[in-house]
Design a protein around this motif. Structure first.
Motif, PDB file in Angstrom:
ATOM      1  N   ASP A   1       3.587   6.703  -0.154  1.00 23.07           N
ATOM      2  CA  ASP A   1       2.192   7.516   0.969  1.00 23.07           C
ATOM      3  C   ASP A   1       1.954   6.367   2.361  1.00 23.07           C
ATOM      4  OD1 ASP A   1       0.927   5.368  -0.745  1.00 23.07           O
ATOM      5  OD2 ASP A   1      -1.354   6.991  -0.644  1.00 23.07           O
ATOM      6  N   THR A   2       1.724   6.670   3.593  1.00 19.94           N
ATOM      7  CA  THR A   2       1.353   5.420   4.276  1.00 19.94           C
ATOM      8  C   THR A   2       0.040   5.879   4.930  1.00 19.94           C
ATOM      9  OG1 THR A   2       2.604   4.766   5.865  1.00 19.94           O
ATOM     10  CG2 THR A   2       3.167   6.577   5.922  1.00 19.94           C
ATOM     11  N   ALA A   3      -0.588   5.008   5.390  1.00 25.12           N
ATOM     12  CA  ALA A   3      -1.080   5.120   6.236  1.00 25.12           C
ATOM     13  C   ALA A   3      -1.410   6.026   7.829  1.00 25.12           C
ATOM     14  CB  ALA A   3      -2.295   4.048   6.522  1.00 25.12           C
TER      15      ALA A   3
ATOM     16  N   ARG B   1      -4.466   8.913   4.631  1.00 24.08           N
ATOM     17  CA  ARG B   1      -2.964   8.317   4.100  1.00 24.08           C
ATOM     18  C   ARG B   1      -2.066   9.705   3.839  1.00 24.08           C
ATOM     19  NH1 ARG B   1      -2.903   3.055   2.798  1.00 24.08           N
ATOM     20  NH2 ARG B   1       0.221   4.123   2.057  1.00 24.08           N
TER      21      ARG B   1
ATOM     22  N   THR C   1       0.789  -1.480  -0.152  1.00 23.75           N
ATOM     23  CA  THR C   1      -0.097  -0.003  -0.189  1.00 23.75           C
ATOM     24  C   THR C   1       0.397   0.912   0.005  1.00 23.75           C
ATOM     25  OG1 THR C   1      -0.195  -0.012   2.502  1.00 23.75           O
ATOM     26  CG2 THR C   1      -2.031  -0.785   0.928  1.00 23.75           C
ATOM     27  N   GLY C   2       1.869   1.218   0.648  1.00 24.54           N
ATOM     28  CA  GLY C   2       3.133   2.338   0.306  1.00 24.54           C
ATOM     29  C   GLY C   2       4.112   2.299  -0.686  1.00 24.54           C
TER      30      GLY C   2
END
Length: 190
Positions: free
Chosen positions: A16-18, A24, A11-12
């Motif tokens: 980006d990251t959560a 995000r 997902t990164g």
């Protein structure tokens, strides 16, 4: 409860990251820089613990746990929405800062006052604790920068400020209660 059965998520992959609330952000976001540096500090504390024993090791163990609490706090924005959250976010508490102050006072009780700045080093443990101190100061600067841009738990910033002091005093203790501190001699190599 935390369950980590798959380590990579992909997902990164786009940079980006959560955050803790699911939003995000870019991986260079000030909030990510702050809690990422806290994670780096925790790893540095782990290195110091390789050379620690007894009460100092126990205190460092508690600090490592606190640093995970701190990372959880910093990764969760929207402090004004804490009461509405389905699960209350973990926030640093003043009691954690007070514990550090009590430990600093106890560690400092047998040290002679400094009459010079000291150079990082001496014993292996002291050198690692000085490294922890400098990483803690960087984490503090990043947390303060974050706090100027958006609401941040004041106890988180206080904890980092006190923690760098803790590392300084503990490094002196690791240097034979300050007797083996390496003193700075201003202009010694002119």
């Amino acid at each position: 409860m935390v369950v980590l059965n798959k380590i990579y998520t992909r997902t990164g992959d786009k940079g980006d990251t959560a955050l803790g609330n699911g939003n995000r952000v870019a991986k260079y976001d000030p909030r990510v820089n702050a809690y990422g540096t806290v994670d780096e500090l925790n790893a540095t504390v782990g290195m110091a613990r390789l050379h620690a024993e007894g009460d100092v090791d126990a205190m460092l163990s508690a600090i490592q746990n606190d640093l995970f609490d701190l990372g959880a706090d910093l990764c969760r924005p929207d402090m004004d929405k804490d009461a509405e959250a389905e699960y209350p976010p973990l926030r640093m508490a003043d009691s954690q800062v007070e514990r550090l102050e009590t430990e600093i006072d106890a560690l400092n009780a047998n040290l002679d006052p400094l009459r010079s700045f000291i150079l990082p080093g001496g014993s292996e443990l002291a050198a690692y604790l000085h490294l922890c101190r400098t990483v803690a100061r960087r984490a503090e600067r990043l947390a303060v920068e974050l706090a100027t841009a958006e609401p941040t738990n004041p106890a988180a910033v206080k904890y980092l400020n006190r923690l760098s002091d803790w590392f300084f005093v503990a490094a002196r203790v690791a240097n034979n209660n300050g007797k083996d501190d390496v003193l700075w001699v201003p202009g010694a190599n002119r």
